[in-house]
Write an enzyme that holds these catalytic residues in place. Structure first.
Site, PDB file in Angstrom:
ATOM      1  N   TYR A  52       0.725  -1.293  -0.017  1.00 54.73           N
ATOM      2  CA  TYR A  52       0.210   0.120  -0.102  1.00 54.73           C
ATOM      3  C   TYR A  52       0.948   1.291  -0.055  1.00 54.73           C
ATOM      4  O   TYR A  52       0.601   2.215   0.867  1.00 54.73           O
ATOM      5  CB  TYR A  52      -0.820  -0.078   1.371  1.00 54.73           C
ATOM      6  CG  TYR A  52      -1.757  -1.210   1.327  1.00 54.73           C
ATOM      7  CD1 TYR A  52      -2.027  -1.952   0.161  1.00 54.73           C
ATOM      8  CD2 TYR A  52      -2.673  -1.458   2.470  1.00 54.73           C
ATOM      9  CE1 TYR A  52      -2.967  -3.082   0.379  1.00 54.73           C
ATOM     10  CE2 TYR A  52      -3.175  -2.591   2.706  1.00 54.73           C
ATOM     11  CZ  TYR A  52      -3.459  -3.534   1.587  1.00 54.73           C
ATOM     12  OH  TYR A  52      -4.437  -4.477   1.681  1.00 54.73           O
ATOM     13  N   HIS A 106       0.527 -11.809   2.183  1.00 59.04           N
ATOM     14  CA  HIS A 106      -0.303 -11.315   1.389  1.00 59.04           C
ATOM     15  C   HIS A 106      -0.986 -11.962   0.118  1.00 59.04           C
ATOM     16  O   HIS A 106      -0.223 -11.836  -0.884  1.00 59.04           O
ATOM     17  CB  HIS A 106       0.322  -9.890   1.061  1.00 59.04           C
ATOM     18  CG  HIS A 106      -0.928  -8.806   0.593  1.00 59.04           C
ATOM     19  ND1 HIS A 106      -0.539  -7.550   0.648  1.00 59.04           N
ATOM     20  CD2 HIS A 106      -2.248  -8.850   0.220  1.00 59.04           C
ATOM     21  CE1 HIS A 106      -1.500  -6.927   0.253  1.00 59.04           C
ATOM     22  NE2 HIS A 106      -2.586  -7.526   0.110  1.00 59.04           N
TER      23      HIS A 106
END
Length: 341
Positions: A52, A106
Site C-alpha cells: 500500500y 499477502h
C-alpha cells in the site's frame, strides 16, 4: 460496544477495524488526522501492507510513541525468505516500531508451510522467535487456499472478502475458522464500494461474533459513520434485511469485486474499475465516471490485447475480457442516453 477476539491470538478489539489501504491516496496530514481520530474514538486495530505504497509510513507517523495502545497488522507479498526479511525490516522502520502484532502473507497462490521451498513460514517463525512479530496470519481471495490455510493449523488469522453478498461457501470459511479458534478478518466488507449502506453491512457482520471487519477509510465522513456504530451498533431490522435482499438480487453473480489482482494490464486498462462500471454508475455518483477522464478510461477497453492475463489472474474465475466488453457497451448506452444511470 461490540468487541471481537481474533481466535487464539487473544487480540480483542472493537468490531470496527481501520483498513489503511485508502490513506495512500491522501496527504500525510490528512491521514495522520484520520488515524488519530479513529484511535481517540475507540478504534484500536489498524491493517496496512507493504504493497500500500506509503500507508505504513503514515500509520507510523500517527502512532509513534504510543505503540502499546493499538494493534498493528501488516502484510508481505514476498515469495522467498530473503524478500520476507527485507519487507519486515522496511515495515518495522515505516511503522516506527520494533514489533508487529499480526504479520500476514499477502494473497499468496499457495499456503506457506514449514520446510517448503519458499522458506517463508520458517522465516516467519524465526521473526516471531526474535520478537519482531507476535502472530502469523494469511490473506487470500481464493477459497481453496483459504481452506488449506485453516486446515494446516499453522495460521492464527485468515483475512478474506466477506460481506452481505457472501455465498454459503464464504460463510463456511467463517464457521470453519471459529471451529479452529482462528481469527477471521473481513476485508471488502463494503464490496469495494458497491455496498452503499454501511449500517446494513455492519448489522450483517455483527451476526458473526468471530469476524472483525476492516473498513477502508479515506474521508472523515466515512470515519464518522463507523465511529457512530461504536456506541450504537446497528442491529438487523426488517428495513436493513430488505436492503440486503435487494442488493443481493442486484449484485450476486459474476461481478467484479475490484480486488485488483488482475492488474497491471499490458494495455493500460484500469480493469478493477472498468469491469464493474455498470454497477458503479447505478450505485455511486455518476458525474466523475461520465467525465471526459472517465470516458477516456473506458475507451481504453478498445485497446484490449486479448492476452488472457487478467482472466488467468482473477481469483474469482471471471471471464474478465467479456466483462470489460459488456461494461463498455453499457457505458456507451448511458452516454448516448439510451439507458438510465
Amino acid at each position: 460496544m461490540n468487541t471481537v477476539t481474533l481466535g487464539k491470538t487473544g487480540i480483542t478489539t472493537n468490531k470496527n477495524g481501520f483498513g489503511a489501504l485508502p490513506i495512500q491516496r491522501i496527504s500525510e496530514g490528512e491521514a495522520v488526522y484520520l488515524l488519530k481520530k479513529a484511535y481517540e474514538n475507540g478504534i484500536t486495530f489498524f491493517d496496512t501492507a507493504r504493497w500500500y505504497t506509503d500507508s505504513e509510513h503514515k500509520v507510523g507517523m500517527a502512532f509513534a510513541g504510543m505503540r502499546d495502545k493499538i494493534f498493528i497488522a501488516t502484510k508481505t507479498g514476498a515469495m522467498n525468505a530473503e524478500d520476507f526479511w527485507k519487507d519486515l525490516e522496511t515495515s518495522l522502520k515505516n511503522l516506527q516500531t520494533d514489533y508487529i502484532d499480526l504479520y500476514q502473507f499477502h494473497n499468496p497462490a499457495f499456503v506457506p508451510k514449514p520446510g517448503d521451498e519458499s522458506g517463508l513460514y520458517d522465516a516467519a517463525l524465526e521473526a516471531k522467535a526474535q520478537g519482531k512479530i507476535r502472530h502469523i496470519g494469511i490473506t487470500n481471495h481464493r477459497l481453496t487456499v483459504a481452506h488449506e490455510a485453516i486446515e494446516s493449523g499453522f495460521y492464527e488469522t485468515l483475512q478474506f472478502p466477506f460481506c452481505y453478498l457472501a455465498t454459503e461457501k464464504d460463510i463456511e470459511l467463517v464457521d470453519k475458522c471459529k471451529e479452529a479458534d482462528m481469527g477471521f478478518i473481513a476485508m471488502k466488507a463494503l464490496s469495494g464500494g458497491l455496498i452503499n449502506n454501511s449500517a446494513a453491512a455492519y448489522a450483517f457482520l455483527a451476526q458473526y461474533d468471530n469476524v472483525l471487519p476492516i473498513w477502508g477509510v479515506q474521508r472523515e465522513t466515512e470515519l464518522d459513520e463507523f465511529l457512530s456504530y461504536i456506541e450504537v451498533p446497528p442491529v438487523m431490522t426488517e428495513e436493513l434485511s430488505e436492503v440486503i435482499r435487494h442488493d443481493r438480487e442486484e449484485l450476486l453473480g459474476d461481478f467484479c469485486r475490484g480486488c485488483g489482482y488482475c492488474m497491471p494490464c499490458p494495455a493500460g486498462i484500469e480493469i478493477n474499475t472498468c469491469a464493474r462500471m455498470s454497477l458503479l454508475l447505478r450505485r455511486s455518483p455518476s458525474a466523475g465516471h461520465l467525465s471526459p477522464e472517465g470516458q477516456e478510461k473506458m475507451r481504453k477497453i478498445e485497446d484490449c490485447l486479448h492476452c488472457g492475463q487478467c482472466k488467468r489472474k482473477c481469483p474469482y474465475g471471471l471471464d474478465t475480457p467479456a466483462l470489460l466488453q459488456k461494461n463498455l457497451e453499457d457505458y456507451k448506452k448511458v452516454l448516448a442516453g439510451e439507458r438510465e444511470v
